[in-house]
Design an enzyme around this catalytic site. Sequence first.
Site, PDB file in Angstrom:
ATOM      1  N   GLY A 242      12.085  10.397 -35.917  1.00  0.00           N
ATOM      2  CA  GLY A 242      11.759  10.901 -34.579  1.00  0.00           C
ATOM      3  C   GLY A 242      12.852  10.591 -33.582  1.00  0.00           C
ATOM      4  CB  ALA A 243      15.114   7.710 -33.124  1.00  0.00           C
TER       5      ALA A 243
ATOM      6  N   GLY B 205       0.814  -1.219   0.000  1.00  0.00           N
ATOM      7  CA  GLY B 205       0.000   0.000   0.000  1.00  0.00           C
ATOM      8  C   GLY B 205       0.839   1.255   0.000  1.00  0.00           C
ATOM      9  N   GLY B 206       0.608   2.089   1.026  1.00  0.00           N
ATOM     10  CA  GLY B 206       1.328   3.352   1.126  1.00  0.00           C
ATOM     11  C   GLY B 206       2.829   3.164   1.193  1.00  0.00           C
TER      12      GLY B 206
HETATM   13  C1  HXC Z   1      -1.524  -3.393  11.430  1.00  0.00           C
HETATM   14  C2  HXC Z   1      -0.090  -5.035  10.737  1.00  0.00           C
HETATM   15  C3  HXC Z   1      -0.353  -4.705   9.382  1.00  0.00           C
HETATM   16  C4  HXC Z   1      -1.242  -3.626   9.114  1.00  0.00           C
HETATM   17  C5  HXC Z   1       1.073  -6.302   9.432  1.00  0.00           C
HETATM   18  N1  HXC Z   1       0.782  -6.030  10.713  1.00  0.00           N
HETATM   19  N2  HXC Z   1       0.391  -5.510   8.590  1.00  0.00           N
HETATM   20  N3  HXC Z   1      -0.677  -4.376  11.752  1.00  0.00           N
HETATM   21  N4  HXC Z   1      -1.792  -2.992  10.172  1.00  0.00           N
HETATM   22  N5  HXC Z   1      -1.469  -3.186   7.861  1.00  0.00           N
HETATM   23  C6  HXC Z   1       1.359  -6.650  11.920  1.00  0.00           C
HETATM   24  C7  HXC Z   1       0.972  -8.105  12.120  1.00  0.00           C
HETATM   25  O1  HXC Z   1      -0.245  -8.161  12.838  1.00  0.00           O
HETATM   26  C8  HXC Z   1       2.153  -8.605  12.956  1.00  0.00           C
HETATM   27  O2  HXC Z   1       1.987  -8.182  14.293  1.00  0.00           O
HETATM   28  C9  HXC Z   1       3.323  -7.831  12.390  1.00  0.00           C
HETATM   29  O3  HXC Z   1       2.762  -6.681  11.736  1.00  0.00           O
HETATM   30  C10 HXC Z   1       4.083  -8.609  11.357  1.00  0.00           C
HETATM   31  O4  HXC Z   1       3.169  -9.104  10.366  1.00  0.00           O
HETATM   32  P1  HXC Z   1       3.180 -10.626   9.867  1.00  0.00           P
HETATM   33  O5  HXC Z   1       1.957 -10.804   9.049  1.00  0.00           O
HETATM   34  O6  HXC Z   1       3.399 -11.540  11.035  1.00  0.00           O
HETATM   35  O7  HXC Z   1       4.511 -10.651   8.980  1.00  0.00           O
HETATM   36  P2  HXC Z   1       4.732 -11.330   7.565  1.00  0.00           P
HETATM   37  O8  HXC Z   1       4.271 -12.739   7.594  1.00  0.00           O
HETATM   38  O9  HXC Z   1       6.160 -11.065   7.229  1.00  0.00           O
HETATM   39  O10 HXC Z   1       3.805 -10.542   6.539  1.00  0.00           O
HETATM   40  C11 HXC Z   1       3.985  -9.152   6.314  1.00  0.00           C
HETATM   41  C12 HXC Z   1       2.876  -8.566   5.395  1.00  0.00           C
HETATM   42  C13 HXC Z   1       1.486  -8.975   5.935  1.00  0.00           C
HETATM   43  C14 HXC Z   1       3.075  -9.137   3.981  1.00  0.00           C
HETATM   44  C15 HXC Z   1       3.092  -7.063   5.355  1.00  0.00           C
HETATM   45  O11 HXC Z   1       1.455  -8.670   7.342  1.00  0.00           O
HETATM   46  C16 HXC Z   1       0.406  -8.227   5.241  1.00  0.00           C
HETATM   47  O12 HXC Z   1      -0.012  -8.578   4.139  1.00  0.00           O
HETATM   48  N6  HXC Z   1      -0.125  -7.160   5.902  1.00  0.00           N
HETATM   49  C17 HXC Z   1      -1.205  -6.355   5.311  1.00  0.00           C
HETATM   50  C18 HXC Z   1      -0.689  -5.454   4.227  1.00  0.00           C
HETATM   51  C19 HXC Z   1      -1.722  -4.456   3.761  1.00  0.00           C
HETATM   52  O13 HXC Z   1      -2.643  -4.816   3.045  1.00  0.00           O
HETATM   53  N7  HXC Z   1      -1.664  -3.196   4.275  1.00  0.00           N
HETATM   54  C20 HXC Z   1      -2.603  -2.136   4.039  1.00  0.00           C
HETATM   55  C21 HXC Z   1      -2.245  -1.432   2.736  1.00  0.00           C
HETATM   56  S1  HXC Z   1      -3.353  -0.186   2.353  1.00  0.00           S
HETATM   57  P3  HXC Z   1       2.645  -8.953  15.510  1.00  0.00           P
HETATM   58  O14 HXC Z   1       2.063  -8.308  16.716  1.00  0.00           O
HETATM   59  O15 HXC Z   1       2.266 -10.374  15.338  1.00  0.00           O
HETATM   60  O16 HXC Z   1       4.128  -8.756  15.411  1.00  0.00           O
HETATM   61  C22 HXC Z   1      -2.491   1.248   2.506  1.00  0.00           C
HETATM   62  C23 HXC Z   1      -3.249   2.450   2.107  1.00  0.00           C
HETATM   63  C24 HXC Z   1      -2.330   3.653   1.935  1.00  0.00           C
HETATM   64  O17 HXC Z   1      -1.373   1.239   2.889  1.00  0.00           O
HETATM   65  C25 HXC Z   1      -2.864   4.623   0.933  1.00  0.00           C
HETATM   66  C26 HXC Z   1      -2.281   4.386  -0.464  1.00  0.00           C
HETATM   67  C27 HXC Z   1      -2.715   5.375  -1.464  1.00  0.00           C
END
Ligand code: HXC
Length: 520
Positions: free
Chosen positions: A410-411, A175-176
């Site tokens: 053009g190139a 995401g962000g």
């Molecule tokens: C809160 C999160 C989190 C999230 C991970 N964690 N993503 N907490 N918000 N978005 C936490 C987990 O609960 C975990 O906590 C720790 O981070 C590590 O995550 P794991 O899943 O155990 O690690 P891993 O297996 O390595 O996987 C990492 C990951 C996966 C691939 C990033 O966690 C994941 O897919 N997360 C969601 C990603 C996502 O969709 N994010 C939102 C994007 S939208 P603990 O306590 O167990 O350590 C966005 C919008 C922005 O960003 C605007 C854009 C224009």
Amino acid sequence: MAQNPPDDPRIRELRAMREKARQGGGADRIAKQHQKGKLTARERIELLLDPGTFNEQEAYITHQGDELGVNTERYLGDGVITGYGQIDGRLVYVYAQDFTIYGGTLGEMQSRKICRVMDLALRNGAPIIGLIDSGGARIQEGVKSLGAYAEIFRRNAQYSGVIPQISVMLGPCAGGAAYSPALTDLIIMVERNSYMFLTGPEVIKAVTGEIIDPESLGGSDIHMSVSGTAHLSAPDEQSALALCRRALAYFPSNNIENPPYQNPQDDVLRMDDSLNNIIPLDPNIPYEMQDVIQTIVDQGTFLEIQPHWAENAIIGFARMGGHSVGIVAQHPSVMAGVIDIDASDKIARFVRTCDCFNIPLITLVDSPGFLPGISQEHGGIIRHGAKILYAYSEATVPKISVIIRKGYGGAYVVMSSKYLGTDINFAWPSAEIAVMGAEGAVNIVYRKQIESAPDPAAERARLAQEYRQKFNNPYYAASAGYIDEIIEPRETRLKLIAALAALRDKYSPAPPRKHGNIPV
Ligand code: HXC
């Protein structure tokens, strides 16, 4: 002076707090990070900066809401380490997301910390480097974390072209955590241990039914060779951080300064006879443009950017007589160096990167033209190709071109031609500059004459030969003033270094406007 006990409790408390901050999300999570082959945020900063120069800011900030549960531990630092230090003795600001704290995710307070160092970097005219390792927006903080990202994106955009911004991707960046780097000048990825995607494999499966693993979706191979999102990659974190240091050396600290000069280890008057033999007599036989570049620039200084994406174009930083330059070239051994949609985007973006940071441009031309084809036309080659025209026309840095071999249609025009505002135009004796190749041209111009000839094939061949004699050399273009100097290939290095020196104080004011409207 009052004598305090040697174990003053206030000093003890500060040391305990510092130690707690150092522990991030705790020993178990640090161990997990290491098991994945990843370093901690602090270890990364130590490797990135000159030893002992890091000063941390706002280490005791924690998240302020109760979204993560009132009884949940509030980790010091809120998942990011921020501060300032030095690279090669130059001031830089840095932030490193700490995956051991809520997966490095971004909420309100983490964003506030990042924005703070971005603002300090801007005010002090210093680069900002982000070490990214984050699950993106912190789910528990809802809209606050989305707004928090917007605060960063806005700064990425507003500070673009003022201070260099570099992102090093060191984990799963969703995401962000992918969008902010996309707004920066350079993205460096670690192979097989960093990913960039807006929506991960799970969401894609739920929405489209497609099944894919993170590496195939957004690993470094994909972004280095398919999407064109990343600029550089390295096999491990240590080399990625070393690459960041190396790349930064080509940039000034801000848009008002010039890039740092490094004493050249190479003779500025060096001539290389091998260049006089590098271009095959048959114009259809390719050669290695990388060899030309390596021979011309200060030895060992060429840093190719995006080497595996749009390989028909070559871009990169180098040094000439110790000064930083941007090199743009074609790659005659990949699709004959034709310009297509991706090559257009690659070149245009690089020209703008160099221009905003006062890095002079050297363009080495060998292209038979734009790639013909329905998919290119329907894919918007006009819009994409126009970006190169726009970027070169707009660029005010010293611009020098060398027509190495083909400059067709053009190139020729888009590749830093004289009347796009290029300051000095060289050509090698092997240069061919024309609207199009001989066969195509005579078929159009002399169609009736060829069709009515007793032997049309012989007539076509005769006319094509005549055409080649006129255009397959640089002298027609030079006689019309389109080339400043025809040089022996072996003289190229010294001619370029002399030209750069002649253009060092170039002043090229642009008419006032809010900003231009590049076809994106
Ligand atoms: C809160 C999160 C989190 C999230 C991970 N964690 N993503 N907490 N918000 N978005 C936490 C987990 O609960 C975990 O906590 C720790 O981070 C590590 O995550 P794991 O899943 O155990 O690690 P891993 O297996 O390595 O996987 C990492 C990951 C996966 C691939 C990033 O966690 C994941 O897919 N997360 C969601 C990603 C996502 O969709 N994010 C939102 C994007 S939208 P603990 O306590 O167990 O350590 C966005 C919008 C922005 O960003 C605007 C854009 C224009």
